[in-house]
Design a protein around this motif. Structure first.
Motif, PDB file in Angstrom:
ATOM      1  N   LEU A 166      29.971 -50.484 -10.733  1.00  0.00           N
ATOM      2  CA  LEU A 166      30.866 -51.050  -9.727  1.00  0.00           C
ATOM      3  C   LEU A 166      31.638 -52.205 -10.346  1.00  0.00           C
ATOM      4  O   LEU A 166      31.049 -53.078 -10.992  1.00  0.00           O
ATOM      5  CB  LEU A 166      30.072 -51.541  -8.515  1.00  0.00           C
ATOM      6  CG  LEU A 166      29.252 -50.494  -7.749  1.00  0.00           C
ATOM      7  CD1 LEU A 166      28.477 -51.157  -6.605  1.00  0.00           C
ATOM      8  CD2 LEU A 166      30.169 -49.409  -7.188  1.00  0.00           C
ATOM      9  N   TYR A 216      34.004 -36.754  -9.694  1.00  0.00           N
ATOM     10  CA  TYR A 216      33.316 -37.663 -10.603  1.00  0.00           C
ATOM     11  C   TYR A 216      33.871 -37.471 -12.023  1.00  0.00           C
ATOM     12  O   TYR A 216      34.230 -36.362 -12.412  1.00  0.00           O
ATOM     13  CB  TYR A 216      31.806 -37.395 -10.604  1.00  0.00           C
ATOM     14  CG  TYR A 216      31.185 -37.478  -9.236  1.00  0.00           C
ATOM     15  CD1 TYR A 216      31.010 -38.713  -8.613  1.00  0.00           C
ATOM     16  CD2 TYR A 216      30.796 -36.321  -8.561  1.00  0.00           C
ATOM     17  CE1 TYR A 216      30.449 -38.791  -7.342  1.00  0.00           C
ATOM     18  CE2 TYR A 216      30.229 -36.398  -7.302  1.00  0.00           C
ATOM     19  CZ  TYR A 216      30.066 -37.632  -6.688  1.00  0.00           C
ATOM     20  OH  TYR A 216      29.529 -37.705  -5.427  1.00  0.00           O
ATOM     21  N   VAL A 219      34.873 -48.003  -8.122  1.00  0.00           N
ATOM     22  CA  VAL A 219      33.682 -47.204  -8.395  1.00  0.00           C
ATOM     23  C   VAL A 219      34.026 -46.234  -9.521  1.00  0.00           C
ATOM     24  O   VAL A 219      34.963 -45.434  -9.397  1.00  0.00           O
ATOM     25  CB  VAL A 219      33.234 -46.423  -7.150  1.00  0.00           C
ATOM     26  CG1 VAL A 219      31.928 -45.676  -7.427  1.00  0.00           C
ATOM     27  CG2 VAL A 219      33.086 -47.344  -5.959  1.00  0.00           C
ATOM     28  N   ASP A 220      33.275 -46.289 -10.626  1.00  0.00           N
ATOM     29  CA  ASP A 220      33.533 -45.359 -11.730  1.00  0.00           C
ATOM     30  C   ASP A 220      32.224 -44.887 -12.344  1.00  0.00           C
ATOM     31  O   ASP A 220      31.140 -45.150 -11.803  1.00  0.00           O
ATOM     32  CB  ASP A 220      34.455 -45.995 -12.779  1.00  0.00           C
ATOM     33  CG  ASP A 220      33.834 -47.192 -13.480  1.00  0.00           C
ATOM     34  OD1 ASP A 220      32.614 -47.400 -13.358  1.00  0.00           O
ATOM     35  OD2 ASP A 220      34.571 -47.930 -14.164  1.00  0.00           O
ATOM     36  N   ASN A 248      27.810 -40.950  -8.693  1.00  0.00           N
ATOM     37  CA  ASN A 248      28.013 -41.544 -10.019  1.00  0.00           C
ATOM     38  C   ASN A 248      26.701 -42.068 -10.590  1.00  0.00           C
ATOM     39  O   ASN A 248      26.456 -41.969 -11.803  1.00  0.00           O
ATOM     40  CB  ASN A 248      29.043 -42.672  -9.939  1.00  0.00           C
ATOM     41  CG  ASN A 248      30.467 -42.155 -10.039  1.00  0.00           C
ATOM     42  OD1 ASN A 248      30.874 -41.577 -11.043  1.00  0.00           O
ATOM     43  ND2 ASN A 248      31.227 -42.351  -8.973  1.00  0.00           N
ATOM     44  N   HIS A 249      25.855 -42.648  -9.721  1.00  0.00           N
ATOM     45  CA  HIS A 249      24.565 -43.163 -10.187  1.00  0.00           C
ATOM     46  C   HIS A 249      23.677 -42.028 -10.675  1.00  0.00           C
ATOM     47  O   HIS A 249      23.011 -42.139 -11.725  1.00  0.00           O
ATOM     48  CB  HIS A 249      23.880 -43.933  -9.053  1.00  0.00           C
ATOM     49  CG  HIS A 249      22.630 -44.642  -9.467  1.00  0.00           C
ATOM     50  ND1 HIS A 249      21.380 -44.096  -9.311  1.00  0.00           N
ATOM     51  CD2 HIS A 249      22.450 -45.844 -10.077  1.00  0.00           C
ATOM     52  CE1 HIS A 249      20.468 -44.939  -9.782  1.00  0.00           C
ATOM     53  NE2 HIS A 249      21.093 -46.014 -10.252  1.00  0.00           N
ATOM     54  N   ILE A 295      32.577 -44.152   0.058  1.00  0.00           N
ATOM     55  CA  ILE A 295      32.093 -45.127  -0.932  1.00  0.00           C
ATOM     56  C   ILE A 295      30.637 -44.838  -1.287  1.00  0.00           C
ATOM     57  O   ILE A 295      30.255 -44.817  -2.468  1.00  0.00           O
ATOM     58  CB  ILE A 295      32.251 -46.562  -0.402  1.00  0.00           C
ATOM     59  CG1 ILE A 295      33.732 -46.907  -0.213  1.00  0.00           C
ATOM     60  CG2 ILE A 295      31.595 -47.557  -1.360  1.00  0.00           C
ATOM     61  CD1 ILE A 295      33.963 -48.265   0.427  1.00  0.00           C
ATOM     62  N   CYS A 336      29.108 -43.704  -4.903  1.00  0.00           N
ATOM     63  CA  CYS A 336      28.085 -44.530  -5.564  1.00  0.00           C
ATOM     64  C   CYS A 336      26.850 -43.703  -5.908  1.00  0.00           C
ATOM     65  O   CYS A 336      26.335 -43.762  -7.038  1.00  0.00           O
ATOM     66  CB  CYS A 336      27.685 -45.695  -4.651  1.00  0.00           C
ATOM     67  SG  CYS A 336      28.961 -46.961  -4.475  1.00  0.00           S
ATOM     68  N   TRP A 354      25.479 -49.348 -13.452  1.00  0.00           N
ATOM     69  CA  TRP A 354      24.497 -48.610 -12.658  1.00  0.00           C
ATOM     70  C   TRP A 354      23.076 -48.915 -13.124  1.00  0.00           C
ATOM     71  O   TRP A 354      22.125 -48.812 -12.332  1.00  0.00           O
ATOM     72  CB  TRP A 354      24.757 -47.106 -12.764  1.00  0.00           C
ATOM     73  CG  TRP A 354      26.062 -46.656 -12.163  1.00  0.00           C
ATOM     74  CD1 TRP A 354      27.079 -46.027 -12.805  1.00  0.00           C
ATOM     75  CD2 TRP A 354      26.472 -46.808 -10.801  1.00  0.00           C
ATOM     76  NE1 TRP A 354      28.115 -45.771 -11.935  1.00  0.00           N
ATOM     77  CE2 TRP A 354      27.772 -46.244 -10.694  1.00  0.00           C
ATOM     78  CE3 TRP A 354      25.894 -47.370  -9.673  1.00  0.00           C
ATOM     79  CZ2 TRP A 354      28.480 -46.218  -9.504  1.00  0.00           C
ATOM     80  CZ3 TRP A 354      26.601 -47.339  -8.475  1.00  0.00           C
ATOM     81  CH2 TRP A 354      27.886 -46.773  -8.398  1.00  0.00           C
TER      82      TRP A 354
END
Length: 529
Positions: A230, A89, A225-226, A292-293, A285, A289, A247
């Motif tokens: 998204l 991340y 995805v960063d 990162n969230h 994926i 997600c 997010w």
């Protein structure tokens, strides 16, 4: 140890960005326990950015599941088992979120390797700037004595894509890197690494994990995805996202087989639905997600006690670094003054040496002149002796001449007397006229002849000798590279970046533009792609 006991341990190799670690684990060891071993060994405290990955039996990279036992996962049946400790991340801002030096170093090495492996696209002049930061982090301040031409020959600093696209020799690239490198005086290696990361995080592909997907219409797209959310990209453009879903607008992410469903917080918006083209990456994926969230929400909460402690320690390090920098600057100034004094003394010494050499030469010349004068004196003495001898000879000659004169005078007087006597005798005798006439003429001739004198001889004569400076550097490099790029070797990313640059749109302008409007309108736009 018994045979059974020996088989209860398995060797594991963990490759980090700067080292290879070896451990022994048991069949019951979980992914979390192995992760903790690595963290304790490296001294890492900001663990939430990293994870362990491995190449599974199908030849694909997978993230190790923390909650499961290591040996029950799809790891290869070999010893030692190879794992990689990597960045999973990314922070939103490296300058505020990366606190520990060990974390900064691991991120620096990771991003640097991505640039060199061309996983992170950047243009040529930016590659040169990154290379100059890497050189500062490796060698410290520029020193012409320690950095002669060719000192970067064995270092890998630029991607092969850049080297192949421009008609430039390694020496030309080194010259441009060193020109930037010279501007970083008094910058510590840790600061150079953070400058590298801060510069790289502005690149379009930084921190983005790409996955191929399709929308309901079957259009092939890229899911990015960063740390912020998204992003959806067209299949031929990984630099410019077409739509973005932060997010803060996403409620849940789930998948079933190939189908992914993103539920937005907006109750009036429909679900965002897309389909993965490779079911094997669905869990990856989802993990990215969720992770990162969670980090996105964590950043917007007060720091934990541990993070506050790390920030306090970082502030103390920065304070010590500033003091060290001040001391270093003062030492450098003192060194410059000492060198200046040394130069002055050196100049004075050289002058004194030149003066001494000149005096020595003058003394030598004086000695030579004295020798010549001595020889001349000797010659003069010889000549004086010769002159004295000649004078003595002349004196002798003069005495002889005087004696000769006296003798002549005596003879003259004798002749006169004789003449007188003869006259008297002639007068008495008067023998005949002719005899008397002859005697008279002879007597007159003798009486009238002057005496001869010898003239004396003459005497012989003697012989006779990323601030305004960074922006300016980038501009200068760009101007230098202009016209040297080989047109038919441009990549798709090069062409896309040129189009974006022509419109004046940056990465952050694009993100601002694609998040405008409601989630509902953006989902509709996505489905129509």
């Amino acid at each position: 140890m018994s045979r059974k006991g020996r088989h209860q341990w398995f060797r594991v190799l963990v490759h980090t960005a700067d080292a290879t670690l070896e451990f022994s684990i048991q069949p019951k060891t979980t992914g979390q326990e192995l992760f903790d071993l690595v963290v304790r060994t490296t001294g890492l405290r900001e663990t939430w950015f990293f994870d362990l990955c491995y190449e599974n039996t199908k030849g694909r990279m997978s993230w190790l599941k923390r909650e499961k036992k290591v040996l029950t996962q799809d790891v290869p049946h070999i010893q030692p088992l190879p794992f990689h400790f990597k960045v999973k991340y990314y922070p939103e801002d490296v300058t505020t979120e990366l606190i520990q030096p060990v974390t900064q170093n691991l991120f620096y090495l990771h991003v640097k390797q991505m640039v060199l492996d061309e996983e992170l696209w950047c243009k040529a002049e930016h590659c040169v700037v990154l290379a100059s930061f890497a050189v500062q982090a490796t060698f410290g301040d520029y020193d012409p004595e320690l950095c002669p031409p060719g000192f970067l020959h064995d270092m890998r600093l630029l991607p092969e894509r850049i080297l192949n696209q421009y008609q430039m020799t390694p020496e030309m690239w080194e010259e441009r890197i060193v020109e930037c490198y010279k501007n970083y005086r008094n910058m510590f290696p840790e600061e150079a690494k953070m400058k590298y990361l801060a510069f790289a995080q502005d690149f379009e592909m930084y921190g983005v994990n790409y996955f191929p997907i399709k929308n309901k219409r079957g259009t092939l797209l890229w899911l990015g995805v960063d740390a912020l959310g998204l992003n959806i990209y067209k299949s031929n453009d990984k630099l410019t996202p077409s739509i973005s879903f932060p997010w803060s607008e996403i409620k849940t992410v789930s998948y079933n087989d190939r189908k992914f469903v993103i539920k937005p917080l907006d109750k009036h918006a429909v679900d965002l639905v897309f389909f993965s083209t490779d079911p094997s990456v669905n869990k990856t994926i989802l993990q990215l997600c969720i992770g990162n969230h969670e980090l996105y929400l964590k950043r917007r909460e007060p720091d934990s006690i541990e993070v506050q402690q790390m920030r306090a320690e970082a502030a103390e390090r920065r304070e010590r670094m500033d003091k060290d920098r001040g001391r270093l600057i003062r030492e450098m100034q003192s060194r410059k003054l000492a060198e200046r004094e040394k130069d002055k003394m050196s100049i004075k010494l050289k002058r004194a040496e030149r003066k001494a050499a000149q005096t020595k030469q003058d003394l030598s010349r004086m000695r030579e002149a004295a020798q010549i004068l001595s020889e001349k004196v000797e010659m003069a003495e010889v000549e004086t002796g010769l002159l004295l001898a000649k004078a003595q000879e002349a004196e002798t000659t003069l005495q002889q001449m005087l004696h000769e004169k006296e003798r002549t005078e005596q003879e003259k007087q004798d002749l006169v007397r004789q003449a007188r006597d003869a006259k008297e005798s002639a007068q008495r005798c008067m023998l005949n006229h002719s005899c008397c006439d002859t005697c008279l003429r002879w007597r007159c001739c003798v009486a009238g002849s002057p005496p001869r004198e010898t003239e004396p001889r003459p005497h012989p004569q003697p012989p006779q000798r990323h601030d305004s400076r960074l922006e300016a550097a980038i501009k200068n490099i760009s101007m230098d590279l202009e016209g040297l790029q080989i047109a038919d070797r441009k990549t798709t990313e090069d062409q896309i970046h040129e189009q974006n640059a022509a419109t004046g749109e940056t990465k952050y302008d694009t993100l601002s533009r694609i998040t405008r409007g409601s989630a509902k309108s953006r989902i509709t736009f996505f489905e129509e792609l």
